[in-house]
Every structure is written in C-alpha cells, then in structure tokens.
Design a protein around this motif. Structure first.
Motif, PDB file in Angstrom:
ATOM      1  N   ARG A  82       0.813  -1.223   0.000  1.00 28.63           N
ATOM      2  CA  ARG A  82       0.000   0.000   0.000  1.00 28.63           C
ATOM      3  C   ARG A  82       0.839   1.263   0.000  1.00 28.63           C
ATOM      4  O   ARG A  82       0.483   2.241  -0.620  1.00 28.63           O
ATOM      5  CB  ARG A  82      -0.910   0.028   1.228  1.00 28.63           C
ATOM      6  N   HIS A  83       1.958   1.258   0.736  1.00 25.46           N
ATOM      7  CA  HIS A  83       2.707   2.492   0.955  1.00 25.46           C
ATOM      8  C   HIS A  83       4.114   2.465   0.385  1.00 25.46           C
ATOM      9  O   HIS A  83       4.821   3.454   0.467  1.00 25.46           O
ATOM     10  CB  HIS A  83       2.826   2.775   2.452  1.00 25.46           C
ATOM     11  N   GLY A  84       4.538   1.356  -0.171  1.00 27.35           N
ATOM     12  CA  GLY A  84       5.929   1.196  -0.571  1.00 27.35           C
ATOM     13  C   GLY A  84       6.369   2.002  -1.767  1.00 27.35           C
ATOM     14  O   GLY A  84       7.538   2.291  -1.919  1.00 27.35           O
ATOM     15  N   ASN A  85       5.470   2.380  -2.671  1.00 25.31           N
ATOM     16  CA  ASN A  85       5.859   3.092  -3.882  1.00 25.31           C
ATOM     17  C   ASN A  85       5.730   4.596  -3.768  1.00 25.31           C
ATOM     18  O   ASN A  85       5.923   5.299  -4.746  1.00 25.31           O
ATOM     19  CB  ASN A  85       5.030   2.609  -5.077  1.00 25.31           C
ATOM     20  N   ALA A  86       5.396   5.091  -2.602  1.00 24.45           N
ATOM     21  CA  ALA A  86       5.258   6.536  -2.438  1.00 24.45           C
ATOM     22  C   ALA A  86       6.647   7.149  -2.297  1.00 24.45           C
ATOM     23  O   ALA A  86       7.271   7.062  -1.259  1.00 24.45           O
ATOM     24  CB  ALA A  86       4.406   6.847  -1.213  1.00 24.45           C
ATOM     25  N   ASN A  87       7.139   7.722  -3.388  1.00 22.18           N
ATOM     26  CA  ASN A  87       8.429   8.398  -3.323  1.00 22.18           C
ATOM     27  C   ASN A  87       8.346   9.726  -4.060  1.00 22.18           C
ATOM     28  O   ASN A  87       7.373  10.025  -4.728  1.00 22.18           O
ATOM     29  CB  ASN A  87       9.561   7.515  -3.855  1.00 22.18           C
ATOM     30  N   GLU A  88       9.396  10.492  -3.955  1.00 20.13           N
ATOM     31  CA  GLU A  88       9.397  11.818  -4.543  1.00 20.13           C
ATOM     32  C   GLU A  88       9.623  11.789  -6.047  1.00 20.13           C
ATOM     33  O   GLU A  88       9.329  12.747  -6.735  1.00 20.13           O
ATOM     34  CB  GLU A  88      10.476  12.668  -3.866  1.00 20.13           C
ATOM     35  N   GLU A  89      10.176  10.727  -6.569  1.00 20.12           N
ATOM     36  CA  GLU A  89      10.467  10.588  -7.987  1.00 20.12           C
ATOM     37  C   GLU A  89       9.797   9.334  -8.540  1.00 20.12           C
ATOM     38  O   GLU A  89      10.450   8.318  -8.741  1.00 20.12           O
ATOM     39  CB  GLU A  89      11.986  10.512  -8.201  1.00 20.12           C
ATOM     40  N   PRO A  90       8.507   9.390  -8.834  1.00 21.26           N
ATOM     41  CA  PRO A  90       7.816   8.177  -9.282  1.00 21.26           C
ATOM     42  C   PRO A  90       8.304   7.650 -10.636  1.00 21.26           C
ATOM     43  O   PRO A  90       8.109   6.490 -10.940  1.00 21.26           O
ATOM     44  CB  PRO A  90       6.352   8.596  -9.334  1.00 21.26           C
ATOM     45  N   THR A  91       8.939   8.493 -11.467  1.00 22.22           N
ATOM     46  CA  THR A  91       9.427   8.042 -12.769  1.00 22.22           C
ATOM     47  C   THR A  91      10.938   7.908 -12.795  1.00 22.22           C
ATOM     48  O   THR A  91      11.547   7.942 -13.852  1.00 22.22           O
ATOM     49  CB  THR A  91       8.981   9.024 -13.865  1.00 22.22           C
ATOM     50  N   LEU A  92      11.557   7.743 -11.624  1.00 27.14           N
ATOM     51  CA  LEU A  92      13.013   7.715 -11.526  1.00 27.14           C
ATOM     52  C   LEU A  92      13.653   6.710 -12.475  1.00 27.14           C
ATOM     53  O   LEU A  92      14.560   7.049 -13.212  1.00 27.14           O
ATOM     54  CB  LEU A  92      13.434   7.418 -10.087  1.00 27.14           C
ATOM     55  N   ASN A  93      13.209   5.502 -12.497  1.00 24.83           N
ATOM     56  CA  ASN A  93      13.801   4.480 -13.359  1.00 24.83           C
ATOM     57  C   ASN A  93      12.947   4.169 -14.579  1.00 24.83           C
ATOM     58  O   ASN A  93      13.114   3.132 -15.199  1.00 24.83           O
ATOM     59  CB  ASN A  93      14.064   3.204 -12.553  1.00 24.83           C
ATOM     60  N   ARG A  94      12.052   5.050 -14.917  1.00 25.69           N
ATOM     61  CA  ARG A  94      11.213   4.913 -16.113  1.00 25.69           C
ATOM     62  C   ARG A  94      11.444   6.156 -16.963  1.00 25.69           C
ATOM     63  O   ARG A  94      10.647   7.090 -16.960  1.00 25.69           O
ATOM     64  CB  ARG A  94       9.759   4.745 -15.716  1.00 25.69           C
ATOM     65  N   ARG A  95      12.553   6.147 -17.677  1.00 24.82           N
ATOM     66  CA  ARG A  95      13.011   7.352 -18.362  1.00 24.82           C
ATOM     67  C   ARG A  95      12.024   7.851 -19.403  1.00 24.82           C
ATOM     68  O   ARG A  95      11.816   9.053 -19.520  1.00 24.82           O
ATOM     69  CB  ARG A  95      14.373   7.084 -18.996  1.00 24.82           C
ATOM     70  N   THR A  96      11.430   6.953 -20.173  1.00 22.40           N
ATOM     71  CA  THR A  96      10.507   7.426 -21.206  1.00 22.40           C
ATOM     72  C   THR A  96       9.303   8.126 -20.592  1.00 22.40           C
ATOM     73  O   THR A  96       8.847   9.134 -21.116  1.00 22.40           O
ATOM     74  CB  THR A  96      10.045   6.275 -22.113  1.00 22.40           C
TER      75      THR A  96
END
Length: 152
Positions: A82-96
């Motif tokens: 539920r809470h693990g993907n809440a970060n400041e850079e949601p597209t950090l490793n998804r460059r496109t």
C-alpha cells in the motif's frame, strides 16, 4: 545449547537477537529481516513479563517468535504494497515516462508514423503523425523505448 543460552541471558537474548536482525536488514536490504527483527523484539518484551512463568520455556518462546514472525511479515508485506511506492520521484527508473510533457524539434522527419527527436544528448525514436524534420513536437506518451509525440 539454545536452551542454555536463553536461560543464561534471559529476555536479553531476544532483545539482542532482534537488534542483530534489524542491523542485518541494513546490510542485506530486502524488507524481510526488519519484520522478523520486530517479532524477536516483541518476544523479548513478552519474555520480560513472562520469564518467571513455569510454562515459558525456550520451546514456547520459539513458537511464539515463529508465530509473531509470520504475522509481522504478512502485515509488513501488506503495508509495503500500500505504501511502498510513495516516493518523490515516481518516474526515476522509467526514463521514457519522465519525458512526457517535454517538447523538442524533430531531428528526422516522421515518415509512416516513425521518426527521431533529440532530447538532451539522446536520440529517441518517436511515433506520431507524419511531419517534416524541424517540426516542434510534444511528448504525450511512451511505448516501450519509443515516445509518442504530437505536433504543436
């Protein structure tokens, strides 16, 4: 050996075991040892209160620890989902995906729906309506490593 160690150290054995597991989580990250370490600390807390009880022998303590470990890992997994993907850079490793909204000029014309643009120092394959080189386009989506663009 385990029985004598637990008897000699008392409830502190569980506190030390829990601290070792929490420290191991830092060395070997994976979000599992932290929950097992918390189960050991909870067993240590119970041991503080139940140490003098006749039935609170090392076998019962290990069974309690095992049950608490399973429960805490399951609760921890649910919480992380539920809470693990809440970060400041949601597209950090998804460059496109991080390029959506950017604008650029077509480096090569879009012919038959395919062309190329340059963003920064990288050339990107693009999909979109046919357009000549130099046309200003906006990235509106991505498909794998290709960008979807629209003329602006």
């Amino acid at each position: 050996m385990i029985a004598s160690l637990v008897r000699e150290m008392g409830p502190w054995a569980w506190w030390i075991f829990g601290a070792i597991l929490l420290a191991a989580e830092i060395l070997v990250p994976g979000n599992v040892l932290v929950w097992i370490g918390l189960a050991a600390l909870a067993t240590g807390l119970l041991s503080n209160f139940l140490w003098t009880a006749d039935w609170w022998n090392w076998e019962v303590q290990w069974l309690v620890f095992a049950g608490l470990a399973v429960v805490s890992v399951l609760i921890g997994r649910r919480w992380l989902l539920r809470h693990g993907n809440a970060n400041e850079e949601p597209t950090l490793n998804r460059r496109t995906e991080s390029l959506i909204g950017r604008t650029a000029d077509l480096y090569e014309p879009i012919v038959n729906g395919r062309g190329r643009i340059r963003i920064g120092d990288t050339m990107w394959m693009v999909e979109g309506a046919d357009a000549p080189a130099g046309t200003r386009v906006k990235v509106v989506g991505s498909s794998g490593s290709d960008l979807k663009v629209e003329a602006i």
